[in-house]
Design a protein around this motif. Structure first.
Motif, PDB file in Angstrom:
ATOM      1  N   UNK A  46       0.846  -1.181   0.000  1.00 57.99           N
ATOM      2  CA  UNK A  46       0.000   0.000   0.000  1.00 57.99           C
ATOM      3  C   UNK A  46       0.883   1.233   0.000  1.00 57.99           C
ATOM      4  N   UNK A  47       0.806   2.021  -1.052  1.00 58.15           N
ATOM      5  CA  UNK A  47       1.481   3.301  -1.130  1.00 58.15           C
ATOM      6  C   UNK A  47       2.989   3.166  -0.970  1.00 58.15           C
ATOM      7  N   UNK A 102      -8.316  -0.521  -9.840  1.00 58.36           N
ATOM      8  CA  UNK A 102      -7.770  -0.113  -8.550  1.00 58.36           C
ATOM      9  C   UNK A 102      -8.723   0.809  -7.794  1.00 58.36           C
ATOM     10  N   UNK A 103      -8.436   0.912  -6.470  1.00 59.33           N
ATOM     11  CA  UNK A 103      -9.129   1.917  -5.673  1.00 59.33           C
ATOM     12  C   UNK A 103      -8.511   3.279  -5.897  1.00 59.33           C
ATOM     13  N   UNK A 151      -4.450   0.211  -3.530  1.00 61.05           N
ATOM     14  CA  UNK A 151      -3.655   1.386  -3.881  1.00 61.05           C
ATOM     15  C   UNK A 151      -2.475   0.926  -4.726  1.00 61.05           C
ATOM     16  N   UNK A 152      -2.499   1.260  -5.997  1.00 60.78           N
ATOM     17  CA  UNK A 152      -1.391   0.927  -6.894  1.00 60.78           C
ATOM     18  C   UNK A 152      -0.449   2.127  -6.914  1.00 60.78           C
ATOM     19  N   UNK A 153       0.790   1.897  -6.527  1.00 57.81           N
ATOM     20  CA  UNK A 153       1.691   3.031  -6.355  1.00 57.81           C
ATOM     21  C   UNK A 153       2.953   2.854  -7.190  1.00 57.81           C
TER      22      UNK A 153
END
Length: 298
Positions: free
Chosen positions: A26-27, A72-73, A53-55
């Motif tokens: 996440x992030x 993605x969200x 969360x694709x970061x």
């Protein structure tokens, strides 16, 4: 069953062109960077990348021209800005996007993990996001058969392969994650194949006397890769903090354009993740400082 492989072996066997890849992390926390680097080295393309969360991993894959779709969200690095390569690729029509809430994505993974075609939720009712999901065939508006209230049914999502990074694993595939797990446990249970990189890999049976520590049991894991600092420059709870300067450097290049990012990838990834770490932190001082900082926080 012995599941220990190198990153090159695991990606070569289990990540195929055109696959739907579930992304852990996440992030700036516990992203599977070593595995993503290996996908880039092997030029596995035509990917659909899915997650909450694709970061940073997503942006690198997009900059390398290996992604055709995302679901993605969110896709960002929060206070460090948007994902510049991804945004430009979407604007050019090179990457299509399925935009959902985090809960909707988590619910889709949970449905697949349970072997169900869908799960109900109320969180999307009355939103434009729901209208887009209905149009895409991923959600249906319905009614609670017991109470008569409106519901949304979100369609299950089972990735072809899930990628996560963990604190520890054993060679049989039992995985220990410390800190937040987000969508990852359900995503792994839903996926057809799961590759786990870990800070430390122990002999099979190492968690037999403390099974309560196991976050994901071996039945759901296909391959295990031992890679210390395998989430760098993102963080791993209780192991090391995130490398802010590295993330800011990448974001600065992202603002400059895709060619700057591709040059950075070509110059830094090397032949292995160990070579990448040596390029970015030759004497290990940065990694030592990140580990010290994490110890001071926990």
């Amino acid at each position: 069953m012995h599941k220990l492989l190198t990153a090159a072996e695991a990606v070569g066997r289990f990540v195929t062109s055109g696959a739907t890849v579930g992304m852990g992390g996440q992030n700036i926390n516990r992203c599977p960077m070593a595995l993503v680097h290996e996908i880039i080295r092997q030029r596995v393309g035509g990917l659909t990348v899915v997650g909450c969360n694709l970061s940073l991993p997503l942006d690198m894959l997009v900059a390398a021209r290996l992604v055709v779709r995302t679901e993605q969200g969110t896709g960002n690095l929060e206070r460090y800005g948007t994902l510049f390569a991804w945004r430009r690729a979407v604007e050019r029509g090179e990457v299509t996007v399925g935009d959902y809430s985090h809960l909707a994505m988590a619910s889709r993974f949970a449905a697949a993990a349970l072997g169900l075609p869908y799960l109900p939720t109320r969180s999307l009712l009355g939103t434009d996001l729901l209208a887009d999901m209905v149009a895409a065939g991923v959600a249906v508006e319905s009614v609670d058969p017991f109470g008569g209230r409106p519901l949304v049914l979100v369609r299950a999502l089972a990735p072809d392969v899930a990628l996560i990074h963990a604190n520890r694993a054993d060679t049989a595939g039992n995985v220990v994650i410390e800190g937040v797990t987000s969508h990852e446990v359900d995503m792994v249970r839903a996926a057809r194949v799961t590759i786990v990189s870990a800070e430390q890999v122990l002999p099979a049976g190492s968690f037999s006397d403390r099974p309560e520590q196991v976050t994901i049991p071996e039945a759901y894991v296909t391959a295990v890769v031992e890679q210390p600092f395998g989430a760098f420059p993102t963080s791993v709870y209780r192991a090391y903090d995130f490398a802010e300067a590295e993330i800011k450097e990448y974001q600065g290049l992202g603002r400059a354009g895709d060619e700057a990012l591709r040059e950075w990838i070509a110059d830094n990834l090397g032949a292995s993740f160990e070579e990448y770490l040596a390029t970015r932190d030759a004497d290990g001082r940065l990694r030592g400082a990140l580990a010290d900082r994490m110890r001071s926080l926990v």
